[in-house]
Design a protein around this motif. Sequence first.
Motif, short mmCIF file in Angstrom:
data_model
loop_
_atom_site.label_atom_id
_atom_site.label_comp_id
_atom_site.label_asym_id
_atom_site.label_seq_id
_atom_site.Cartn_x
_atom_site.Cartn_y
_atom_site.Cartn_z
N VAL A 1 12.64 62.50 30.89
CA VAL A 1 12.83 61.63 32.05
C VAL A 1 12.64 60.18 31.60
N PHE A 2 13.65 59.35 31.87
CA PHE A 2 13.60 57.93 31.53
C PHE A 2 13.50 57.10 32.81
N PRO A 3 12.71 56.03 32.80
CA PRO A 3 12.79 55.09 33.92
C PRO A 3 14.15 54.39 33.93
N LEU A 4 14.55 53.91 35.09
CA LEU A 4 15.88 53.33 35.24
C LEU A 4 16.13 52.20 34.24
N ASP A 5 15.11 51.41 33.94
CA ASP A 5 15.33 50.26 33.05
C ASP A 5 15.50 50.66 31.59
N ARG A 6 15.40 51.96 31.30
CA ARG A 6 15.67 52.45 29.94
C ARG A 6 16.96 53.28 29.91
#
Length: 323
Positions: A297-302
């Motif tokens: 799971v990646f945060p949106l900014d990544r």
Amino acid sequence: MLAAYHTRQGGPDVLCVGEVPDPVPGPTDVLIRVKAAALDRVDVYWREGSHGMRVTPPHIGGRDVAGTVVAVGEAAQRTYPDLVPGADVVAIGRRGTHAELAVVPAVWTLPLPPGCSYEEAAAVPTAGRSAYDALVNRAAIRPGEDVLIFAGGSGVGSFGIQIAREAGCRVITTVGRSEKRSRALDLGAVAVIDHYREDIVTRIRDLTAGAGVHVVLDHVGAPVFADAIRSLRPFGRYVTTGVTAGHLAELHLGRVFEHGLSVLGVGRPDEQRVRQVLTELFRLVAQGSVGPVVHEVFPLDRIAEAHRLMESSDFFGKIVLSV
């Protein structure tokens, strides 16, 4: 709202994260506050401009989404009274889910399954629906059949292994990296073929006492098509859900008529058919028979990093964005 988008096509570096106007739902739509959204291979195609994909900038990627309902269109309220503000849902959008807010068709919006996190739920719709529709509805798998699933570490492949296993089939799958072998076996495959080092047709013959498999599920396309057809036993069924590695392949029609083979595509079903498949799929998820495999799971900014991982194919299951 904050969104991940690109204004031109190219490598992962064209992706931006910034403010864009809030979307407005239509009469048959639902506006969702996004908690998680999946990354799909088509997002890479949209971004790089491959596979004939053209976009209108700014393009916001993403289709599968999980979150909470913010607003419901007037027609959708009448048809789906359970869709109310604050409800936890999972849905397939047409695009634009890599953002804080997303508009999705109400017909493709379902309650979040009990015990399922937003990230897990977002990993289900497109990959799970494709595998279920292909195996259950198109190929009509039956208990006791041998099923070959290409690319078992992909989203479609990981769901396909579980769906075929749950149907009572004997599942054989292919993987490209040794570290994926144990994960495919854990999902229910009885054998795993390393398609880089082993001859697929020879291994299939060995594993089926020379008979071949009853069904092949493929979304790779041209590079594996000849092996897929040659792996089928008489009256076997080949079904495709995509062509990620190429769409042009030769077909020996003499083999098709002589062996009574069926060559099937999952197709583009109508809205109600999609809803029916999603309903059955999420029933299996809710009872624990089939589950999403979330690799990371990646945060949106990544999001650029998530795209690079998708391009590398160095993952098992689904890549998800948290918002």
